[in-house]
Structure formats: C-alpha cells, structure tokens
Write a protein that holds these residues in place. Structure first.
Motif, PDB file in Angstrom:
ATOM      1  N   TYR A 147      -1.857  -3.373  -0.554  1.00 37.71           N
ATOM      2  CA  TYR A 147      -1.086  -4.619  -0.516  1.00 37.71           C
ATOM      3  C   TYR A 147       0.182  -4.443   0.319  1.00 37.71           C
ATOM      4  O   TYR A 147       0.503  -5.271   1.177  1.00 37.71           O
ATOM      5  N   ILE A 148       0.901  -3.326   0.078  1.00 38.68           N
ATOM      6  CA  ILE A 148       2.118  -3.039   0.840  1.00 38.68           C
ATOM      7  C   ILE A 148       1.799  -2.892   2.333  1.00 38.68           C
ATOM      8  O   ILE A 148       2.471  -3.435   3.202  1.00 38.68           O
ATOM      9  N   ASN A 183       8.240  -6.228   2.510  1.00 37.41           N
ATOM     10  CA  ASN A 183       8.205  -5.314   1.383  1.00 37.41           C
ATOM     11  C   ASN A 183       9.617  -5.019   0.901  1.00 37.41           C
ATOM     12  O   ASN A 183      10.514  -4.741   1.692  1.00 37.41           O
ATOM     13  N   ASN A 233      -0.627  -4.152   3.955  1.00 39.46           N
ATOM     14  CA  ASN A 233      -1.031  -5.424   4.535  1.00 39.46           C
ATOM     15  C   ASN A 233       0.176  -6.292   4.895  1.00 39.46           C
ATOM     16  O   ASN A 233       0.080  -7.175   5.731  1.00 39.46           O
ATOM     17  N   ARG A 234       1.320  -6.036   4.231  1.00 43.74           N
ATOM     18  CA  ARG A 234       2.498  -6.854   4.519  1.00 43.74           C
ATOM     19  C   ARG A 234       3.394  -6.235   5.572  1.00 43.74           C
ATOM     20  O   ARG A 234       4.457  -6.776   5.861  1.00 43.74           O
ATOM     21  N   VAL A 267      -5.107   2.256  -9.466  1.00 37.17           N
ATOM     22  CA  VAL A 267      -3.719   1.937  -9.824  1.00 37.17           C
ATOM     23  C   VAL A 267      -2.763   2.229  -8.658  1.00 37.17           C
ATOM     24  O   VAL A 267      -1.784   1.516  -8.449  1.00 37.17           O
ATOM     25  N   LEU A 268      -3.039   3.284  -7.875  1.00 37.55           N
ATOM     26  CA  LEU A 268      -2.162   3.618  -6.753  1.00 37.55           C
ATOM     27  C   LEU A 268      -2.657   3.027  -5.430  1.00 37.55           C
ATOM     28  O   LEU A 268      -1.855   2.647  -4.580  1.00 37.55           O
ATOM     29  N   GLY A 269      -3.960   2.962  -5.247  1.00 34.56           N
ATOM     30  CA  GLY A 269      -4.515   2.527  -3.961  1.00 34.56           C
ATOM     31  C   GLY A 269      -4.362   1.032  -3.724  1.00 34.56           C
ATOM     32  O   GLY A 269      -4.074   0.603  -2.603  1.00 34.56           O
ATOM     33  N   PRO A 294      -1.972  -1.210  -4.885  1.00 36.31           N
ATOM     34  CA  PRO A 294      -0.625  -1.582  -4.417  1.00 36.31           C
ATOM     35  C   PRO A 294      -0.364  -1.094  -2.997  1.00 36.31           C
ATOM     36  O   PRO A 294       0.244  -1.815  -2.199  1.00 36.31           O
ATOM     37  N   GLU A 295      -0.834   0.111  -2.684  1.00 34.81           N
ATOM     38  CA  GLU A 295      -0.591   0.638  -1.341  1.00 34.81           C
ATOM     39  C   GLU A 295      -1.265  -0.248  -0.283  1.00 34.81           C
ATOM     40  O   GLU A 295      -0.663  -0.546   0.753  1.00 34.81           O
ATOM     41  N   VAL A 335      -8.392   2.310  -0.762  1.00 29.77           N
ATOM     42  CA  VAL A 335      -7.488   1.544   0.098  1.00 29.77           C
ATOM     43  C   VAL A 335      -8.291   0.671   1.059  1.00 29.77           C
ATOM     44  O   VAL A 335      -8.003  -0.517   1.243  1.00 29.77           O
ATOM     45  N   PHE A 392       7.616   3.492  -2.912  1.00 27.27           N
ATOM     46  CA  PHE A 392       6.241   3.781  -3.322  1.00 27.27           C
ATOM     47  C   PHE A 392       5.400   4.201  -2.120  1.00 27.27           C
ATOM     48  O   PHE A 392       4.700   5.212  -2.145  1.00 27.27           O
TER      49      PHE A 392
END
Lengths: 302, 268
Positions: free
Chosen positions: A105-106, B4, A108-109, A98-100, A102-103, A184, B11
């Motif tokens: 994904y963030i 982002n 990667n952007r 649940v936390l890894g 999204p992290e 991650v 986060f």
C-alpha cells in the motif's frame, strides 16, 4: 432442396468446429504427450511406491501393503512433523500478510520513480538463489552473538540472546523473508485495480484515515492478500532449502524428512508416503480456501 | 491522502532494510580477509574469491546450471509455443483441462516432483544423468514459458495473419514470418522467466543431481551441509553480481518491465 439449404450452414459451422478442434489437438499433442509421459506417469508411480514394502536389507519390494500409511498415520513422530510443517507455514503466511500488505500500500502511494525503484528492491530478491538468501539469515542469526541478537539487545527489546539457529523461530523469520515478494506482488496487483478517487471521496465526506483504511482500502485489497496467502502458505509448507539450512538435521519438516528418507535412509516407500500426504493435504487446503475466497469475494472478482 | 505519512515511511525504511540485510551481509562477509565467517572490519580482501578457482566443482556446477537453464527453457518453448497458440485461438473440448494440466507443475510441491522424477528416472535407467535433469526441468519451467507466450498470443492482432494468408502464405511461412515475430516479446520473456526458474531450482534438482551433474544451488547446498566458511559467501556474492549485471544489461537493451510483463513495445 429447401431442407439442404437449411442444414448447409450448420454443416459448414460444424466442420469448421471439427477442423479447429483437430488443429488444436495437433498443436497441443507434443506437450500433452510430454506431460503424460514425464509428469502423470511418475506421479502415479510415486503413489504406487507408497504402498510398497521396504526392508533394510531386502530393499524395495513391489507388493501392495498399507504399512507405510499405517506408520505415517499412527507414529506420533509424523504427526508432530506435519503439525510443525503447517504451523511454520501458517505463521509465515501471517507475517507476510501483516507486513507485506501495508508495504504494498505504501509502495503504491509513492511517486513514479521511487515506486519502481523500491518495487525492484523488494521483488529483486526473487531472482537471487534461496540458498544465498537463507545463508544470509544464518550469518545474521549466527549463535548467541549474531547481529540480530546484538541489535535486539541494544534496542532493549530482549534481555538475553534469543536462539534463532536450529529453531522454528529462525525458520519462520527466514521463510517470511523468502516469501515476502510473493505477498507484496499479489497485494500490489490487487491495488492496481483500486481507483484512488474513492479514497479522496471518502476523505471529502469526512472519514478519518483509519476508517478509510478499514472500510475502503482493506476490503478492496483483501482478495490480493488472500491469494497471496494461498501462494505463500503452499510454498512455505513445501519449502526445503530454508528449513534444511536453518533447522539443521534435527528439526524436520515434511520436505526435509522426505529428502532424508530418500537420500539417507533409502526408505523410498515411506518417503513417498510422506510426499503424497503433503501433496494431498496441500491440494485440499488450496482448493478449499480458493472456493471459500471465491464465494466470499464473488462480487469483487466480478 | 495520496502521500505517505512519517509513520508509513519509517515502516517502509525498516521493511527495505530487513529485505536487503541478509543479501548485503552475504556480500560483505565474502570480502573478509579472515579464515572464518566475519564481517570485514579492518580490510577488504579478495582472498575467498580467488579460492573459488581451487574448487573446480563450483565452476563446473555453474556451467551445468547455465547450460541446463538455457536448454530446458528452449525445449520448454518448443512444446509451449504451439500449445499456447492452440489454447489462445481455439475453443475446443478439453481446453480447460489441458490448460490446468500444463500449469499444474506450479502447484505441485517441488519435493514431490523431485521424488517422482527420481523414482521414474531410476526405473528407466537415466537416473543422475543430464538428460534426466533436462526433462525434469522442461516440465517444471513449462508453465512459465506457456503463460507468457499465451499472454502474447491472446493479445495479438490476427488481421495481419489473415492478410498474409490472403496473399498466399503457407502455414509454415505464416508462422515463421508473421506469427512468431508478433509474439516474440512474449516468447523471449517466457524464456527468461523459465531460465531463472531452472537456474534457481534446488528442491527438485537435489533429488536428481549426481556428482558431475550437480547444479550450482545443489553444490552450494551440499557444501553448506558440511561446512560454512567464507568460500560459500564469495560464491553467493559472485552469483548475485552476475544476476544483477544480467538484469541491468537486460533492462538497458530490452526493458525489464517488458520482460517481466511479457508485453511488446507499444512504440513498434
């Protein structure tokens, strides 16, 4: 002569095959011998050991009995311990997913320089001893006035201090931290195969960001999340250092119990039964979920 | 869509802080002037770093870990390089089974391996010895050595080898002067990853180590079992500092991405 002409190329090909096979076996022979001698035989001996008898004064007796297996199967103490082991592993896996995800994904952007910097920050802890990382959590938890409790209370999230040391909550938090880099890394690898233009295409067709996450991004990173989950789950279920340091001597999981049976009680056959059961359960869970994932995501992997 | 939003950055910030918090706390507490665990509030002191010298078993354990890591990854490579070449180049019956067997130590819980090795070494009379530790570590780090060597061997251009053979190079010369230099980046990366695994292993080693052959993680773990004081944080902080220095040096002279990916320098 025509018959000979027909068979000659086939013969040449098959002798080349045999020669290749012989070379291959010659090259792998040392490693194969090492693995049979120092992995297969010891594991077989451990399985045998779990069927041996043990007494406080007589030690290990090489007879074939089912005593240990009977004890592990019927004593509720072991059922509770295995249930705790897998409960902790499952919760840890959920938190890392649940936390890894999204992290990753963030991450990667982000733009190139920040991306590699934060990737190093998040994967770097893998290189630091698990003992040191868990010790850090023990310091942060530290009784009722540890930093974590002070922070949670000053944020108004909790009214009175939560117990973290010697609890399953503490074990799960520390384990999730130890395992996070694996999740991650796994989601990150899946993201590398995703074409960012698909997101832009969806956006230009009028999809809202939540829709894009749910219908474009999530399905594509799911294989990464699931393979990360398998790694995290099996590592957490067999973890030793973190449960031993945070859980103390009372709150036991499979690995710490096997350790105690081997090095404190010296009941090796019983410890071997616990270890073999852990191995069998993990192999079944991992192989089973692997098959499930591959069937579900066959088209993604292809 | 490629940047982002503020929520994502919040986060991310919390995530990174939580990931670093336990490590930072260990390093801070290591500098406490007090005799108990506390964050240094008024002054920093090297007291607990100096105290390490009074505990020769920590220093000894560090050298054991270092020697064990270096040696076991080297021995693992001696077995893994030929196996990797065979698996990368030949299609033969049993290839998949062998590959699965060689990677299996990754999947077997280390507590099970520790028990199996303890049982085995005790019965053949090398329990608690450095030799036993060495063999056990070779098996456990083997998959890392194999995987990275395999990646390098699979991506290698074999026409150079054929040219060498056509010019009359023998098997050994071919390996030493052509094949090995070409797969060397993968081999070195394999060694580095294997070393890290060996240096860090606690779960398996705690079953096998005896007084005198205790590795640093084992020594630290056993110490924590009896008492937690600033000494163990200063030992941890020292190891973290050494690891980071090694990483920076590796990155400077070799490129960290090359080590972690096992790739060769495209410019060469």
């Amino acid at each position: 002569m025509s018959a000979a002409d027909d068979t000659a190329p086939a013969n040449a090909a098959s002798t080349a095959d045999t020669r290749d096979a012989r070379a291959a076996w010659a090259l792998t022979a040392p490693a194969l011998m090492l693995f049979i001698g120092v992995l297969v035989i010891p594991l077989a001996m451990t399985v045998m050991l779990s069927f041996h008898d043990w007494g406080q004064y007589k030690g290990i007796e090489p007879v074939f009995i089912l005593k240990n297996w009977h004890e592990v199967a019927t004593d509720p103490y072991f059922a509770e311990m295995f249930w705790r082991t897998f409960r902790i592993a499952l919760l840890t896996t959920l938190i890392t997913a649940v936390l890894g995800a999204p992290e990753a994904y963030i991450l990667n952007r982000m733009s190139g320089r920040w991306k590699s910097f934060f990737l190093l920050v998040i994967l770097g802890p893998l290189l630091i001893s698990v003992v040191a990382r868990t010790l850090g959590w023990a310091l942060l938890f530290g009784g009722n006035n540890g930093l974590v409790n002070k922070l949670l209370m000053s944020l108004g999230l909790i009214g009175k201090p939560l117990p973290f040391m010697f609890t399953e909550t503490g074990m799960v938090v520390a384990l999730a931290h130890v395992m996070m880099p694996f999740m991650v890394l796994s989601v990150w690898a899946a993201l590398q195969r995703v074409d960012p233009q698909i997101e832009n295409a969806a956006l230009s067709l009028g999809a809202s960001p939540p829709t894009i996450i749910r219908r474009i991004v999530l399905p594509q990173i799911m294989p990464g999340v699931l393979s990360g989950a398998i790694i995290v789950f099996s590592l957490s279920a067999s973890a030793f250092a973190t449960p031993a340091i945070i859980g103390g001597r009372r709150l036991k999981v499979a690995a710490t119990l096997a350790y105690d049976e081997f090095l404190n009680t010296l009941n090796w056959p019983l410890g071997a039964a616990v270890a073999v059961l852990l191995l069998v359960a993990l192999v079944m869970i991992v192989v089973g979920s692997n098959a499930l994932i591959e069937r579900r995501y066959a088209e993604v992997f292809r | 869509m490629r940047t982002n939003g503020p929520l994502a950055l919040i986060f991310h910030t919390i995530f990174v802080v939580v990931m670093l918090a336990p490590i930072v706390v260990v390093c801070l507490v290591a500098f406490t002037p007090e005799g108990y665990l506390s964050l240094p509030t008024t002054s920093f002191s090297l007291r607990w770093f100096r105290t390490i010298a009074n505990y020769p078993e920590f220093v000894h354990a560090f050298w054991v870990s270092l020697g064990l890591g270096a040696l076991s990854s080297l021995v693992a490579l001696l077995f893994a390089v030929p196996a990797a070449l065979a698996i990368a180049r030949y299609q033969f019956r049993g290839r998949d089974v062998l590959a699965a067997l060689f990677l299996s130590p990754l999947m077997i819980p280390h507590v099970v391996l520790g028990i199996a090795f303890l049982r085995f070494f005790t019965s053949i009379g090398i329990g608690g010895s450095f030799a036993g530790l060495l063999v056990a570590h070779v098996v456990v780090v083997f998959p890392f050595a194999l995987r990275l060597t395999l990646a390098a061997a699979t991506g290698m251009d074999r026409s150079v080898e054929m040219a060498a053979v056509s010019l009359g190079a023998g098997d050994w010369t071919l390996f030493r002067r052509v094949t090995l230099p070409l797969i060397l980046p993968g081999v070195i990366s394999g060694w580095a990853l294997a070393f890290i695994q060996s240096f860090d292993d606690l779960t398996m080693t705690v079953f096998l180590a005896a007084p005198g052959t205790e590795t640093l993680p084992v020594r630290m773990f056993l110490y924590i079992q009896d008492n937690i004081d600033p000494l163990v944080t200063s030992v941890s902080a020292s190891v973290i500092a050494i690891t980071m220095t090694a990483l920076i040096l590796l990155d400077r002279f070799y490129g960290l991405d090359r080590v972690l990916a096992g790739k060769s320098d495209p410019g060469r």
